[in-house]
Design an enzyme around this catalytic site. Structure first.
Site, PDB file in Angstrom:
ATOM      1  N   LYS A 111      -9.167  41.324   7.407  1.00 60.40           N
ATOM      2  CA  LYS A 111      -8.599  39.974   7.287  1.00 60.40           C
ATOM      3  C   LYS A 111      -7.302  40.053   6.504  1.00 60.40           C
ATOM      4  O   LYS A 111      -7.155  40.924   5.640  1.00 60.40           O
ATOM      5  CB  LYS A 111      -9.568  39.052   6.531  1.00 60.40           C
ATOM      6  CG  LYS A 111      -9.342  37.581   6.807  1.00 60.40           C
ATOM      7  CD  LYS A 111      -9.911  37.184   8.154  1.00 60.40           C
ATOM      8  CE  LYS A 111      -9.822  35.721   8.440  1.00 60.40           C
ATOM      9  NZ  LYS A 111     -10.687  35.340   9.552  1.00 60.40           N
ATOM     10  N   GLY A 224     -12.501  18.864   9.837  1.00 62.72           N
ATOM     11  CA  GLY A 224     -11.415  19.792  10.200  1.00 62.72           C
ATOM     12  C   GLY A 224     -11.133  19.633  11.686  1.00 62.72           C
ATOM     13  O   GLY A 224     -12.029  19.832  12.512  1.00 62.72           O
ATOM     14  N   ASN A 227      -7.732  24.108  15.417  1.00 61.35           N
ATOM     15  CA  ASN A 227      -8.104  24.797  16.651  1.00 61.35           C
ATOM     16  C   ASN A 227      -9.619  24.812  16.845  1.00 61.35           C
ATOM     17  O   ASN A 227     -10.144  24.389  17.881  1.00 61.35           O
ATOM     18  CB  ASN A 227      -7.532  26.221  16.625  1.00 61.35           C
ATOM     19  CG  ASN A 227      -8.008  27.029  17.808  1.00 61.35           C
ATOM     20  OD1 ASN A 227      -9.141  27.500  17.831  1.00 61.35           O
ATOM     21  ND2 ASN A 227      -7.174  27.159  18.830  1.00 61.35           N
ATOM     22  N   GLY A 229     -12.126  23.118  15.241  1.00 65.82           N
ATOM     23  CA  GLY A 229     -12.783  21.809  15.219  1.00 65.82           C
ATOM     24  C   GLY A 229     -12.528  20.984  16.467  1.00 65.82           C
ATOM     25  O   GLY A 229     -13.445  20.364  17.018  1.00 65.82           O
TER      26      GLY A 229
HETATM   27  P1  NAD Z   1      -6.382  25.274  11.875  1.00 67.64           P
HETATM   28  O1  NAD Z   1      -5.262  25.548  10.953  1.00 67.64           O
HETATM   29  O2  NAD Z   1      -6.092  25.130  13.328  1.00 67.64           O
HETATM   30  O3  NAD Z   1      -7.146  23.952  11.410  1.00 67.64           O
HETATM   31  C1  NAD Z   1      -7.595  23.710  10.138  1.00 67.64           C
HETATM   32  C2  NAD Z   1      -7.984  22.241  10.086  1.00 67.64           C
HETATM   33  O4  NAD Z   1      -8.602  21.965   8.840  1.00 67.64           O
HETATM   34  C3  NAD Z   1      -6.774  21.310  10.206  1.00 67.64           C
HETATM   35  O5  NAD Z   1      -7.099  20.233  11.060  1.00 67.64           O
HETATM   36  C4  NAD Z   1      -6.608  20.770   8.802  1.00 67.64           C
HETATM   37  O6  NAD Z   1      -6.057  19.484   8.787  1.00 67.64           O
HETATM   38  C5  NAD Z   1      -8.080  20.758   8.368  1.00 67.64           C
HETATM   39  N1  NAD Z   1      -8.219  20.645   6.930  1.00 67.64           N
HETATM   40  C6  NAD Z   1      -7.490  21.232   5.957  1.00 67.64           C
HETATM   41  N2  NAD Z   1      -7.871  20.744   4.776  1.00 67.64           N
HETATM   42  C7  NAD Z   1      -8.877  19.864   5.019  1.00 67.64           C
HETATM   43  C8  NAD Z   1      -9.660  19.009   4.225  1.00 67.64           C
HETATM   44  N3  NAD Z   1      -9.465  18.931   2.915  1.00 67.64           N
HETATM   45  N4  NAD Z   1     -10.605  18.261   4.823  1.00 67.64           N
HETATM   46  C9  NAD Z   1     -10.765  18.268   6.158  1.00 67.64           C
HETATM   47  N5  NAD Z   1     -10.026  19.012   6.953  1.00 67.64           N
HETATM   48  C10 NAD Z   1      -9.093  19.799   6.393  1.00 67.64           C
HETATM   49  O7  NAD Z   1      -7.473  26.390  11.590  1.00 67.64           O
HETATM   50  P2  NAD Z   1      -8.632  26.881  12.534  1.00 67.64           P
HETATM   51  O8  NAD Z   1      -8.165  28.057  13.276  1.00 67.64           O
HETATM   52  O9  NAD Z   1      -9.229  25.725  13.261  1.00 67.64           O
HETATM   53  O10 NAD Z   1      -9.658  27.400  11.419  1.00 67.64           O
HETATM   54  C11 NAD Z   1     -10.570  26.538  10.760  1.00 67.64           C
HETATM   55  C12 NAD Z   1     -11.720  27.365  10.239  1.00 67.64           C
HETATM   56  O11 NAD Z   1     -12.324  28.025  11.334  1.00 67.64           O
HETATM   57  C13 NAD Z   1     -11.320  28.474   9.260  1.00 67.64           C
HETATM   58  O12 NAD Z   1     -12.346  28.668   8.320  1.00 67.64           O
HETATM   59  C14 NAD Z   1     -11.205  29.690  10.139  1.00 67.64           C
HETATM   60  O13 NAD Z   1     -11.379  30.887   9.407  1.00 67.64           O
HETATM   61  C15 NAD Z   1     -12.347  29.418  11.086  1.00 67.64           C
HETATM   62  N6  NAD Z   1     -12.235  30.154  12.342  1.00 67.64           N
HETATM   63  C16 NAD Z   1     -11.272  29.897  13.240  1.00 67.64           C
HETATM   64  C17 NAD Z   1     -11.209  30.641  14.407  1.00 67.64           C
HETATM   65  C18 NAD Z   1     -10.187  30.379  15.453  1.00 67.64           C
HETATM   66  O14 NAD Z   1     -10.245  31.045  16.511  1.00 67.64           O
HETATM   67  N7  NAD Z   1      -9.291  29.449  15.282  1.00 67.64           N
HETATM   68  C19 NAD Z   1     -12.148  31.654  14.641  1.00 67.64           C
HETATM   69  C20 NAD Z   1     -13.146  31.870  13.705  1.00 67.64           C
HETATM   70  C21 NAD Z   1     -13.172  31.111  12.556  1.00 67.64           C
END
Ligand code: NAD
Length: 422
Positions: A111, A224, A227, A229
Site C-alpha cells: 500500500k 461515503g 468510487n 460507495g
Molecule cells: P473515493 O475517494 O472515491 O471516495 C471516498 C468517499 O468518502 C468520498 O465520497 C468522500 O466524500 C467520502 N468521505 C470522506 N470523508 C467522509 C466522512 N467524514 N463521512 C462520510 N464520507 C466521507 O474513495 P474510494 O475508492 O471509494 O475508497 C473508499 C474506501 O474504500 C477506502 O477505505 C478504500 O480503501 C476502500 N476501497 C476502495 C476500493 C476501490 O476500488 N475504489 C477498493 C477496495 C477498498
C-alpha cells in the site's frame, strides 16, 4: 473532516496487529511465522519536493509499504489524504496480503500514500507530485514486484501518470502491467471502475441467502459516496434493495422512500457533493451509520464503527467497502448482536480481483469483454465468500477472524513451502 476525529485516535496498524494476534492464537501459529507476518517486509518513506503553481517548493511525504510477497508480487493502492500516516499504510498493506489470499489471486500485500490534500491542489500540481512519487518509488515497484492501484482520492489519471513516468524511466517502452485501475485507453479493464461495488453486492447477495433475507425488501445505508460507495449503492439498488441513507465528507441524506442513486450520482458529478440533493432530509454522518436499515455499507475511511456506536447499529448485514471501518471491540458487539459482518478483506476484494484480471490482460496484450470480467468476478468472490463463511461456521468465530484465519493459513503455507533464504 471533523467526523474523522475517531480515526486519529485509533492506530490502524495496532488494530491490524490485534486482528493478526487473535487469529494466530486460534490456529496456534508458530511464533516465528507470527513475527514474520507482524512486520512488513519493507516500508519506504520518501520526500517529494514539488514546485507549486505559485513557484514555491513544497516537500510532501510519501510512503510505500510492502507487507508480504510469499504468494506473489505486492499489490495495493495509493492514497492521497491529509491524514495518511506510516502506520495507516502499514496496516492497509497487511490487509492487502489477507485480501489477495482470500480472493486466492497470486499477489501479496502492499500500500502507498502521500500526505496531501488533493482537493486543494491544481491538476498540474497533482501531476508533478504524482510523477515525483513514481520516480521516488520506481526502484521498488514493477510489473513482477509491486503493482500499485488507486485508493482514496486517486484514480485513472494518477495511474496513467505513474505508468508513464515508470515506463519512461525503465526502458522507455509502455508497461501497462505496472499498475492497475488505468483508463481504458491505456490498458484499463472493462468493469474495473465498478468492481469493488460489484464484488460487494455479490457478497451481500450471498450473505442474504445465509440469513434468508430477501434483498428486494431490504434497505441500505451507505457512508461515503466515492468510487466504492456509489457502485455498491447502485448495484444493491439493481438487486432490488432500497437505499435509504447516504453520506459523503460534506454531510448525509436520508429518505425512507428510497434515494434514486442514478440521479444522486449525476448530482454528485456536477456539484462535487451529495449535499443539497432534492430528495431526502439532511442528516449527520453518525446518523447514517445508525439509520434503521437491513444492510449497512461503510465506504469512507477507518474506525467509523466503534464501541461507542456499535450497539446503535440496527443492520443485519454490515458489508465493509472501506478498509478498516470497524474496530475490534465493535466487531465483538456486532457478533454478539448477530449482525453478519462481511469484512473488508472479503467485501471489497472485487477491486483487487478485477485488478488481477487487468494485469493478466496487460501481460497478454488482450482485452476482455465486460461480461467476461463480471462473470469471472462473480465466480471468484462467491467462492471466497463461501470459503470464509464455512471457516466462520467451522471455528465458531466472527467473519473477520474467519477471513484472517483463512488468509493466514494460505500465506503461511506459501512461506513454509518457499522456506527462508538466506
Ligand atoms: P473515493 O475517494 O472515491 O471516495 C471516498 C468517499 O468518502 C468520498 O465520497 C468522500 O466524500 C467520502 N468521505 C470522506 N470523508 C467522509 C466522512 N467524514 N463521512 C462520510 N464520507 C466521507 O474513495 P474510494 O475508492 O471509494 O475508497 C473508499 C474506501 O474504500 C477506502 O477505505 C478504500 O480503501 C476502500 N476501497 C476502495 C476500493 C476501490 O476500488 N475504489 C477498493 C477496495 C477498498
Amino acid at each position: 473532516m471533523s467526523d474523522f476525529k475517531g480515526a486519529l485516535t485509533i492506530n490502524p496498524f495496532e488494530v491490524a496487529l490485534e486482528q493478526l494476534d487473535e487469529a494466530a492464537k486460534l490456529i496456534n501459529l508458530d511464533n516465528g511465522l507470527h513475527q514474520i507476518l507482524a512486520h512488513p517486509k519493507r516500508v519506504l518513506t520518501v520526500s517529494l519536493p514539488v514546485k507549486l503553481d505559485n513557484n514555491e517548493i513544497r516537500v510532501f511525504t510519501g510512503f510505500r509499504s510492502q507487507h508480504n510477497d510469499a504468494r506473489g508480487p505486492y499489490k495495493g493502492g495509493i492514497r492521497y489524504h491529509p491524514q495518511v500516516t506510516i502506520d495507516e499504510v502499514k496496516a492497509l498493506s497487511m490487509w492487502m496480503t489477507w485480501k489477495c489470499a482470500i480472493a486466492d489471486i497470486p499477489f501479496g500485500g502492499g500500500k502507498g500514500g502521500i500526505v496531501c490534500d488533493p482537493k486543494q491542489m491544481s491538476d498540474l500540481e497533482l501531476e508533478r507530485m504524482t510523477r515525483r512519487y513514481a520516480y521516488a518509488i520506481s526502484d521498488i515497484i514493477g510489473p513482477y514486484t509491486d503493482i500499485p492501484a488507486p485508493d482514496v482520492y486517486t484514480g485513472g489519471k494518477e495511474m496513467a501518470w505513474i505508468m508513464d513516468t515508470y515506463s519512461a524511466l525503465k526502458g522507455n517502452y509502455v508497461q501497462p502491467e505496472l499498475i492497475t485501475g488505468k483508463p481504458l485507453a491505456i490498458g484499463g479493464s472493462l468493469g474495473r471502475t465498478e468492481a469493488t461495488g460489484r464484488g460487494l453486492s455479490f457478497t451481500v447477495r450471498e450473505a442474504a441467502k445465509m440469513l434468508k433475507l430477501d434483498i428486494r425488501t431490504s434497505t441500505v445505508a451507505v457512508q461515503g459516496f466515492g468510487n466504492a460507495g456509489q457502485f455498491a449503492a447502485q448495484l444493491l439498488e439493481e438487486q432490488g434493495a432500497k437505499v435509504v441513507a447516504v453520506s459523503d465528507s460534506k454531510g448525509g441524506l436520508q429518505s425512507r422512500n428510497g434515494i434514486d442513486i442514478g440521479a444522486l450520482r449525476k448530482y454528485k458529478e456536477k456539484k462535487g457533493t451529495i449535499v443539497g440533493f432534492s430528495e431526502g432530509k439532511s442528516i449527520s454522518n453518525e446518523e447514517v451509520l445508525e439509520t434503521d436499515c437491513t444492510i449497512l455499507v461503510p465506504a469512507a475511511l477507518e474506525n467509523q464503527i466503534t464501541k461507542k456506536n456499535a450497539e446503535k447499529i440496527s443492520a443485519k448485514i454490515v458489508a465493509e467497502a472501506a478498509n478498516g471501518p470497524t474496530t475490534p471491540d465493535a466487531d465483538e458487539i456486532l457478533y454478539k448482536n448477530k449482525t453478519l459482518l462481511i469484512p473488508d478483506v472479503l467485501a471489497n476484494g472485487g477491486g483487487v480481483t478485477v485488478s488481477y484480471f487487468e494485469w493478466l490482460q496487460n501481460l497478454r496484450r488482450e482485452y476482455w469483454s465486460e461480461s467476461q470480467v463480471n462473470d469471472m468476478l462473480d465466480k471468484n468472490i462467491t467462492r471466497a465468500f463461501s470459503d470464509v463463511y464455512s471457516t466462520h461456521e467451522k471455528h465458531q468465530v466472527n467473519m473477520r477472524k474467519a477471513s484472517t484465519l483463512l488468509a493466514i493459513n494460505r500465506v503461511v503455507d506459501a512461506i513454509k513451502i518457499r522456506g527462508l533464504w538466506p
